[in-house]
Design an enzyme around this catalytic site. Sequence first.
Site, PDB file in Angstrom:
ATOM      1  N   GLY A  45       0.801  -1.225   0.000  1.00  0.00           N
ATOM      2  CA  GLY A  45       0.000   0.000   0.000  1.00  0.00           C
ATOM      3  C   GLY A  45       0.830   1.270   0.000  1.00  0.00           C
ATOM      4  O   GLY A  45       0.543   2.213  -0.737  1.00  0.00           O
ATOM      5  N   ASP A  66      10.327  -7.560  -1.140  1.00  0.00           N
ATOM      6  CA  ASP A  66       9.003  -8.149  -0.930  1.00  0.00           C
ATOM      7  C   ASP A  66       9.081  -9.623  -1.289  1.00  0.00           C
ATOM      8  O   ASP A  66       9.919 -10.028  -2.091  1.00  0.00           O
ATOM      9  CB  ASP A  66       7.950  -7.450  -1.810  1.00  0.00           C
ATOM     10  CG  ASP A  66       6.559  -7.512  -1.200  1.00  0.00           C
ATOM     11  OD1 ASP A  66       5.975  -6.456  -0.914  1.00  0.00           O
ATOM     12  OD2 ASP A  66       6.044  -8.640  -0.982  1.00  0.00           O
ATOM     13  N   ASN A  74      -5.513  -7.016  -2.466  1.00  0.00           N
ATOM     14  CA  ASN A  74      -4.488  -5.963  -2.434  1.00  0.00           C
ATOM     15  C   ASN A  74      -4.873  -4.775  -3.312  1.00  0.00           C
ATOM     16  O   ASN A  74      -4.428  -3.647  -3.092  1.00  0.00           O
ATOM     17  CB  ASN A  74      -3.142  -6.480  -2.972  1.00  0.00           C
ATOM     18  CG  ASN A  74      -2.539  -7.604  -2.164  1.00  0.00           C
ATOM     19  OD1 ASN A  74      -1.827  -8.424  -2.700  1.00  0.00           O
ATOM     20  ND2 ASN A  74      -2.816  -7.650  -0.860  1.00  0.00           N
ATOM     21  N   LEU A  75      -5.675  -5.037  -4.359  1.00  0.00           N
ATOM     22  CA  LEU A  75      -5.817  -4.055  -5.438  1.00  0.00           C
ATOM     23  C   LEU A  75      -6.602  -2.817  -5.030  1.00  0.00           C
ATOM     24  O   LEU A  75      -6.550  -1.803  -5.717  1.00  0.00           O
ATOM     25  CB  LEU A  75      -6.469  -4.708  -6.665  1.00  0.00           C
ATOM     26  CG  LEU A  75      -5.707  -5.917  -7.229  1.00  0.00           C
ATOM     27  CD1 LEU A  75      -6.403  -6.437  -8.469  1.00  0.00           C
ATOM     28  CD2 LEU A  75      -4.262  -5.576  -7.545  1.00  0.00           C
ATOM     29  N   GLN A  76      -7.307  -2.887  -3.909  1.00  0.00           N
ATOM     30  CA  GLN A  76      -8.055  -1.741  -3.396  1.00  0.00           C
ATOM     31  C   GLN A  76      -7.116  -0.579  -3.059  1.00  0.00           C
ATOM     32  O   GLN A  76      -7.513   0.563  -2.954  1.00  0.00           O
ATOM     33  CB  GLN A  76      -8.864  -2.221  -2.177  1.00  0.00           C
ATOM     34  CG  GLN A  76      -9.460  -1.165  -1.289  1.00  0.00           C
ATOM     35  CD  GLN A  76      -8.761  -1.138   0.055  1.00  0.00           C
ATOM     36  OE1 GLN A  76      -7.595  -1.511   0.160  1.00  0.00           O
ATOM     37  NE2 GLN A  76      -9.460  -0.677   1.086  1.00  0.00           N
ATOM     38  N   ARG A  77      -5.814  -0.850  -2.893  1.00  0.00           N
ATOM     39  CA  ARG A  77      -4.874   0.220  -2.542  1.00  0.00           C
ATOM     40  C   ARG A  77      -3.476   0.045  -3.147  1.00  0.00           C
ATOM     41  O   ARG A  77      -2.729   1.006  -3.241  1.00  0.00           O
ATOM     42  CB  ARG A  77      -4.743   0.322  -1.008  1.00  0.00           C
ATOM     43  CG  ARG A  77      -4.170  -0.938  -0.395  1.00  0.00           C
ATOM     44  CD  ARG A  77      -4.531  -1.114   1.066  1.00  0.00           C
ATOM     45  NE  ARG A  77      -4.025  -2.393   1.539  1.00  0.00           N
ATOM     46  CZ  ARG A  77      -4.594  -3.574   1.272  1.00  0.00           C
ATOM     47  NH1 ARG A  77      -5.689  -3.636   0.555  1.00  0.00           N
ATOM     48  NH2 ARG A  77      -4.062  -4.688   1.692  1.00  0.00           N
ATOM     49  N   ASP A 134       4.247  -3.257   7.362  1.00  0.00           N
ATOM     50  CA  ASP A 134       3.017  -3.188   8.150  1.00  0.00           C
ATOM     51  C   ASP A 134       3.138  -3.993   9.441  1.00  0.00           C
ATOM     52  O   ASP A 134       2.150  -4.441   9.982  1.00  0.00           O
ATOM     53  CB  ASP A 134       1.835  -3.711   7.327  1.00  0.00           C
ATOM     54  CG  ASP A 134       2.024  -5.173   6.954  1.00  0.00           C
ATOM     55  OD1 ASP A 134       3.119  -5.719   7.206  1.00  0.00           O
ATOM     56  OD2 ASP A 134       1.073  -5.783   6.417  1.00  0.00           O
ATOM     57  N   ASN A 135       4.372  -4.199   9.908  1.00  0.00           N
ATOM     58  CA  ASN A 135       4.509  -4.982  11.141  1.00  0.00           C
ATOM     59  C   ASN A 135       5.662  -4.449  11.979  1.00  0.00           C
ATOM     60  O   ASN A 135       6.593  -3.822  11.456  1.00  0.00           O
ATOM     61  CB  ASN A 135       4.714  -6.463  10.813  1.00  0.00           C
ATOM     62  CG  ASN A 135       6.003  -6.702  10.074  1.00  0.00           C
ATOM     63  OD1 ASN A 135       7.075  -6.776  10.681  1.00  0.00           O
ATOM     64  ND2 ASN A 135       5.940  -6.784   8.767  1.00  0.00           N
ATOM     65  N   CYS A 193      -3.507  -3.915   8.998  1.00  0.00           N
ATOM     66  CA  CYS A 193      -4.476  -3.493   7.974  1.00  0.00           C
ATOM     67  C   CYS A 193      -5.504  -4.572   7.674  1.00  0.00           C
ATOM     68  O   CYS A 193      -6.687  -4.293   7.498  1.00  0.00           O
ATOM     69  CB  CYS A 193      -3.768  -3.164   6.676  1.00  0.00           C
ATOM     70  SG  CYS A 193      -3.307  -1.457   6.559  1.00  0.00           S
ATOM     71  N   CYS A 337      -7.539 -17.786  13.869  1.00  0.00           N
ATOM     72  CA  CYS A 337      -7.886 -16.489  13.284  1.00  0.00           C
ATOM     73  C   CYS A 337      -7.389 -16.532  11.840  1.00  0.00           C
ATOM     74  O   CYS A 337      -7.445 -17.572  11.199  1.00  0.00           O
ATOM     75  CB  CYS A 337      -7.315 -15.331  14.086  1.00  0.00           C
ATOM     76  SG  CYS A 337      -5.514 -15.277  14.131  1.00  0.00           S
TER      77      CYS A 337
END
Length: 379
Positions: A45, A66, A74-77, A134-135, A193, A337
């Site tokens: 993102g 990566d 993922n493609l939403q952002r 993101d971590n 996220c 989870c």
Amino acid sequence: MGPSEIQLSGEERVRYSRHLSMPEVGARGQARLKAARVLCIGAGGLGSPAALYLAAAGVGKIGLVDFDDVDLSNLQRQILHGTKDVGRPKLQSARDRLHDLNPNVRVALHDCRFSSSNALKLVAQYDIVVDGCDNFPTRYLSNDVCVWARKPNVYGSVFRFEGQSTVFAPHLGGPCYRCLFPEPPPPGTVPNCAEAGVLGILPGIIGLIQTVETIKLILGTGESLVGRLLHFDARKMKFREFNLRRDPQCPVCGETPTITEPIDYEQFCGMTAEVPAISVQELKGKLDAHEPVQLLDVREPFEAEIAHIDRAKLIPLRDLPDRANELDRVAYTVVHCHTGMRSAKAVQLLRDAGFTNAFNLKGGIDAWADEIDPAVQKY
Ligand SMILES: [Zn+2]
């Protein structure tokens, strides 16, 4: 090769003409951009807008770290990637897009997890690091390595409608991430996220703020966010600014540092704080043998709608303290989870409440989909 020896081709003079006509950039600044090497941690993102605009601006070498494949969610952002790229490694998709945007740019692909074993070597090859992770383990690692290497670490993070950015650079007078947060939050208390959700535009805005800062640092112009945290709230459409100070006692950038080489960041962030756990294969065996298993899903309802394991009872983690009485306290209980983080916290919570037979499902429903039931939708 230093910026003074760098020549721009005829094509580049046209491509960068709007830069060349700016007195703050000009041929000199454009040569500096061409000589610059920027490492983006993550092609997600934050990394998407960063890599796109760094390439467009003519940054000579862009490194991407990566190891993920492009997922539909993922493609939403993550606008580096397209629908045709779903299932491809993000690095390949990113390289194609960046080369299409600007073939003059060298895109270096680092197909790995940014880790204690490779971080120093990776960062040494670059001038600036854009942290799009993101971590917490990666964030502390990139911070520490940048402090030691005296490289600016351009920070960004997003949460739903909010985001923030700054530049950590003790060698330029500002604090590092550890000056602000010497200790990571307890695992499971800060949702990522995937768990909390994020407005898709948010990483776009924050990633671009990181990119502006990166380009200013390369050009050596303007006032950087060193020593300032910029906070953005999209709902109120407000930017706020906080002054940040260095902590002289900081274990990494302080006067008497106690951490001088990469540590075990997973352990430091409590990610390996072990609760009793079983594998997806073990769970499958028990279910197939019709052993009595109380299966608990602590994800959010929308996640269970995307994918669920049959027979699992859904109680979101945040409701668990109030709803634990709906469960059989002595039954053999397996908690899952998405990937095993929230359920680890749930197992701890249940065991503290007297559920002595509670176990975490390692890898969560993600591992279940990978190893047991491919019909379970991944997200
Ligand atoms: Zn510090």
